[in-house]
Design a protein around this motif. Structure first.
Motif, mmCIF file in Angstrom:
data_model
loop_
_atom_site.group_PDB
_atom_site.id
_atom_site.type_symbol
_atom_site.label_atom_id
_atom_site.label_comp_id
_atom_site.label_asym_id
_atom_site.label_seq_id
_atom_site.Cartn_x
_atom_site.Cartn_y
_atom_site.Cartn_z
ATOM 1 N N MET A 185 0.844 -1.195 0.000
ATOM 2 C CA MET A 185 0.000 0.000 0.000
ATOM 3 C C MET A 185 0.877 1.241 0.000
ATOM 4 O O MET A 185 0.626 2.209 -0.723
ATOM 5 N N SER A 186 1.906 1.184 0.812
ATOM 6 C CA SER A 186 2.842 2.306 0.891
ATOM 7 C C SER A 186 3.558 2.487 -0.449
ATOM 8 O O SER A 186 3.703 3.608 -0.956
ATOM 9 N N ASP A 187 3.973 1.371 -1.048
ATOM 10 C CA ASP A 187 4.634 1.428 -2.360
ATOM 11 C C ASP A 187 3.702 2.008 -3.399
ATOM 12 O O ASP A 187 4.101 2.770 -4.285
ATOM 13 N N LYS A 188 2.446 1.613 -3.282
ATOM 14 C CA LYS A 188 1.446 2.103 -4.240
ATOM 15 C C LYS A 188 1.435 3.621 -4.241
ATOM 16 O O LYS A 188 1.369 4.271 -5.282
ATOM 17 N N ASP A 217 -3.314 -9.534 -6.005
ATOM 18 C CA ASP A 217 -3.072 -10.962 -5.763
ATOM 19 C C ASP A 217 -3.030 -11.251 -4.265
ATOM 20 O O ASP A 217 -3.600 -12.225 -3.787
ATOM 21 N N ARG A 218 -2.343 -10.371 -3.578
ATOM 22 C CA ARG A 218 -2.244 -10.579 -2.130
ATOM 23 C C ARG A 218 -3.619 -10.494 -1.490
ATOM 24 O O ARG A 218 -3.979 -11.297 -0.621
ATOM 25 N N GLU A 219 -4.356 -9.488 -1.919
ATOM 26 C CA GLU A 219 -5.707 -9.328 -1.366
ATOM 27 C C GLU A 219 -6.531 -10.578 -1.597
ATOM 28 O O GLU A 219 -7.249 -11.067 -0.713
ATOM 29 N N LEU A 220 -6.420 -11.082 -2.813
ATOM 30 C CA LEU A 220 -7.153 -12.288 -3.177
ATOM 31 C C LEU A 220 -6.732 -13.467 -2.316
ATOM 32 O O LEU A 220 -7.557 -14.224 -1.779
ATOM 33 N N GLU A 221 -5.419 -13.581 -2.176
ATOM 34 C CA GLU A 221 -4.894 -14.689 -1.374
ATOM 35 C C GLU A 221 -5.381 -14.581 0.060
ATOM 36 O O GLU A 221 -5.785 -15.572 0.673
ATOM 37 N N ILE A 222 -5.342 -13.351 0.563
ATOM 38 C CA ILE A 222 -5.784 -13.154 1.950
ATOM 39 C C ILE A 222 -7.261 -13.518 2.060
ATOM 40 O O ILE A 222 -7.692 -14.160 3.021
ATOM 41 N N GLY A 223 -8.022 -13.076 1.024
ATOM 42 C CA GLY A 223 -9.458 -13.392 1.019
ATOM 43 C C GLY A 223 -9.688 -14.898 1.067
ATOM 44 O O GLY A 223 -10.499 -15.404 1.835
ATOM 45 N N GLU A 229 0.288 -7.078 -7.720
ATOM 46 C CA GLU A 229 0.729 -7.836 -6.542
ATOM 47 C C GLU A 229 -0.228 -7.588 -5.381
ATOM 48 O O GLU A 229 -0.574 -8.512 -4.632
ATOM 49 N N PHE A 230 -0.641 -6.337 -5.285
ATOM 50 C CA PHE A 230 -1.577 -5.961 -4.230
ATOM 51 C C PHE A 230 -2.874 -6.757 -4.370
ATOM 52 O O PHE A 230 -3.395 -7.339 -3.409
#
Lengths: 135, 637
Positions: free
Chosen positions: B242-245, B416-422, B413-414
């Motif tokens: 998020m920070s990188d974004k 994907d990560r969100e999806l993975e977390i979901g 990536e964000f």
């Protein structure tokens, strides 16, 4: 056959703005139609004259002076001077007399041609050429 | 309850041939304790006894051949189809009572279309419920003989036959008529019922085995823990992203520059291409004279001016050449003149002009291409210039694109990560649900096991109780059996006048009640056997009667004792003695016979119920039952 009335040392002149060293680059390279600028005033003179001959433009201008040239250089290899004189003599036989040919070229043809040069862009110049080349 | 009862009255409706009868067993309003029922064969004696038996024990629904099965008690006129209710009512009075207020009334009804008998018991005005009714019944009539046809307060051929078959099994048969007589089965029904219920529950619990194990639960817990940690880790990485974004976010200009990168490159490529094309087509310095010649030649052609082929006469001194030639006297003068004339008024060299005629068309094509190339170039230059004017440079667009790619990568990536977390969170939810299920199931299993243990403990107590009861039963049965045997012997001693035989119980594995001849000890069995001399039938019959009497006395039934022609082989004196003993012992007795001699046996009788049923009568009802039965002091005829 056209009688040769010109002499090798007959002097003509072109406006300074179309003369190499002092002239406008766009005039000298024909609005980029040439890969390099015209190298001598004599070529500039022929350029203006040819344009005027194609366009049949022979307005009378007051002589404003300019860069002088002769046809001697033109006749060394390409006989441009001969071709030009012949063409002028054929197109304007009444002007081709010893007394008049000089002023015809200096005061009418060259200035008229110069006017065309200064007032035309590359497309117009191309069109001028094409208008005569399309037989 | 009182010790014994007498029959006061009976009302019979639709039972065999008795369509509608009321029999009053009283004499001057008092029940007759000792009486005879006398009548020829087919007069209805057995029907009355069957009616009493049916009222006592009900319809034998399961055994269609039993005399008391449903259709067997129908009147013949029904032709096997029930056409009304079948009712038998009996009224009893205890020996201790003289008032009818305490009479017990027992009424059994089999209604048309009903699958069960209805039993009603009342004492005076008080009606009893089914349970209490059955309790009274069993006290009066004793235990229901079940599939046996024999009845403990009734001695007929059936009872004697049954007794003769089972007497040797008296000691150890659990299905013994003997035992039934003595009402010795200590009810273990309640315990057995509880045991069966428990066994059913044990079976049911055993069938529903759970699928979860403690190991499974442990594995789920571990999995949940791992998932939670992973989610935490991914969430942290997500925050970093998020920070990188934010760092790689593009402003409007950069977005524009990035968007335009492609077209910028394309424009530059076009410009370069146009430049190259233009460079190839531009007029070279060396070509200029050729172009001029072509233009001039074309102009002359257009003006329809023919181009002379001429040459420059001033190049050479033609006069001097002519003079020289004339001196040679080799060239005719006319030619010398021509040569001389070349020098005069020579023209311009038109060779280039002339040759240029061939080049006109190629120059036309060239100029056209050049014009097109110039146009292309100018257009491309304008486009590139336009970018430049808007601050769109190569550096800027390249930088913007790079930044955008980085940003997009981060976004991807964000996502994907969100999806993975979901996914992991969904998985976690499911696993927690499964854990709850497993926990609940294991708890239930644990409770089931506890319940199983409890049931098994209860069952072991029940088994111990049943064993104890069985052992008690055994002792009790043995005691009762022994006392009954004694009673048999007592009856025998009281009744037997001949004294030739004595009853004894054989002392072997399957003891049998036998007669032993006193003089030589020879054994007489009730059933035919090998190596035995057959005793007189009278003694055998007497032994059976004595056994029935003893068992009946032991059973505790309160019914009047009914003897129905059970001593055909017994001599007269012994019969008299038998009847005397029974009347004395039981206090209430009914003798049923068709033999006038036997009918006179009862001394001190309270009367004789004489029955007469002519063959013309199909049934006994209100119209003829008075004729059918009457009370007398003695047997008629």
């Amino acid at each position: 056959m056209v009688e040769k009335i010109t002499k090798t040392d007959t002097t003509f002149s072109v406006p300074r703005r179309i003369s190499p060293k002092t002239g406008n680059t766009m005039y000298l390279n024909w609005q980029n139609l040439l890969d390099s600028e015209m190298s001598g005033s004599d070529i500039s003179g022929v350029y203006c004259s040819v344009l005027a001959l194609i366009e049949e433009k022979t307005s009378v201008f007051d002589s404003e002076g300019g860069t002088k040239f002769t046809f001697s250089g033109l006749n060394n290899k390409d006989m441009l001077g001969h071709s030009l004189c012949y063409t002028i003599a054929k197109l304007y036989p009444e002007k081709w007399r010893k007394e008049t040919f000089g002023s015809f070229i200096n005061n009418q043809l060259i200035p008229s041609g110069y006017e065309i040069v200064t007032e035309s862009n590359y497309m117009e110049i191309c069109d001028i050429f094409l208008s005569v080349l399309e037989l | 309850m009182a010790d014994n009862y007498s029959l006061v009255s009976m009302k019979i409706i639709n039972f065999l041939g008795l369509e509608d009868v009321n029999i009053n067993f009283t004499n001057k309003d008092q029940p007759r304790k000792i009486m005879t029922i006398f009548g020829h064969q087919g007069s209805g004696k057995t029907t009355i006894l069957r009616a009493i038996q049916w009222c006592a024990y009900g319809t034998k629904f399961r055994d269609k051949f039993h005399p008391l099965s449903r259709t067997k008690i129908f009147p013949l006129s029904w032709s096997g189809n029930q056409q009304g209710d079948i009712v038998v009512s009996m009224r009893f009075r205890s020996f201790n009572s003289i008032e009818p207020d305490n009479d017990i009334q027992c009424k059994r009804t089999l209604s048309i279309n009903s699958d069960i008998d209805k039993l009603e018991v009342s004492v005076g005005d008080e009606n009893f419920d089914r349970f209490k009714s059955e309790n009274y019944f069993s006290q009066i009539f004793g235990k229901n003989p079940g599939d046996f046809d024999a009845v403990m307060w009734l001695i007929r051929q059936e009872e004697m036959l049954t007794m003769s078959k089972t007497i040797s099994q008296a000691n150890n048969s659990t299905n013994s008529y003997f035992l039934n007589f003595m009402n010795l089965d200590v009810s273990e029904d309640a315990l057995s019922e509880l045991l069966n219920t428990n066994l059913e529950e044990i079976d049911r619990i055993g069938k529903g085995q759970g699928i979860y194990t403690p190991e499974y639960l442990n594995n789920i817990n571990t999995s949940i823990k791992d998932l939670e940690l992973k989610i935490q880790d991914y969430s942290f990485k997500l925050n970093v992203l998020m920070s990188d974004k934010k760092n790689f976010s593009l402003n409007a200009q950069e977005e524009k520059a990035a968007d335009l990168r492609e077209s910028f490159i394309s424009a530059n490529q076009e410009l370069n291409s146009a430049k190259i094309e233009l460079a190839n087509l531009k007029i070279k310095r060396g070509e200029v004279p050729e172009l001029f010649h072509a233009l001039m030649a074309a102009k002359l052609i257009k003006k329809e001016i023919e181009i002379d082929q001429s040459f420059d006469g001033s190049k050479f001194e033609w006069g001097e050449i002519a003079t020289y030639l004339s001196k040679t006297n080799r060239i005719p003068n006319q030619y010398i003149d021509i040569i001389r004339s070349i020098g005069n008024g020579s023209g311009y060299d038109t060779s280039n002009l002339f040759n240029a005629k061939q080049k006109i068309s190629s120059w036309e094509s060239r100029i056209r291409k050049l014009k097109s190339a110039l146009t292309r170039y100018h257009k491309a230059a304008l486009a590139v210039d336009d970018f430049t004017k808007n601050g769109i440079t190569d550096e800027k667009t390249a930088s913007a694109v790079k930044k955008m790619k980085e940003r997009n990568k981060i976004n991807e990536e964000f996502k994907d990560r969100e999806l993975e977390i979901g996914l992991m969170e969904r998985n976690l939810k499911a696993q927690k649900k499964e854990r709850a299920k497993a926990t609940k199931s294991l708890k239930a299993e644990s409770e089931k096991r506890e319940r199983l243990d409890e049931l098994k403990r209860i069952n072991s107590v029940i088994y111990a109780l049943k064993n104890s009861i069985a052992l008690s039963n055994e002792d009790y049965i043995k005691e009762m059996f022994d006392s009954t045997i004694q009673r048999v012997k007592q009856y025998w001693n009281e009744i037997d006048l001949i004294g030739k035989y004595e009853p004894m119980l054989e002392d072997n594995e399957n003891p049998e009640f036998v007669l032993r001849r006193k003089k030589d000890g020879k054994i007489v069995r009730i059933s035919d056997g090998a190596n035995i001399s057959t005793a007189a039938g009278g003694e055998q019959q007497l032994l059976l009667v004595c056994t029935c009497l003893a068992v009946s006395e032991s059973s505790g039934a309160k019914m009047p004792m009914i003897l129905d022609d059970c001593f055909t082989d017994i001599d007269k004196k012994t019969r008299e003695k038998l009847v005397e003993v029974v009347a004395k012992k039981f206090g209430s007795m009914i003798l049923v016979t068709n033999d006038p001699d036997k009918g006179k046996l009862l001394k001190n009788s309270d009367g004789v119920l004489n029955l007469q049923w002519p063959s013309k009568w199909n049934q006994i009802n209100q119209s003829n039952y008075t004729e059918w039965h009457k009370w007398t002091e003695n047997v008629n005829g």
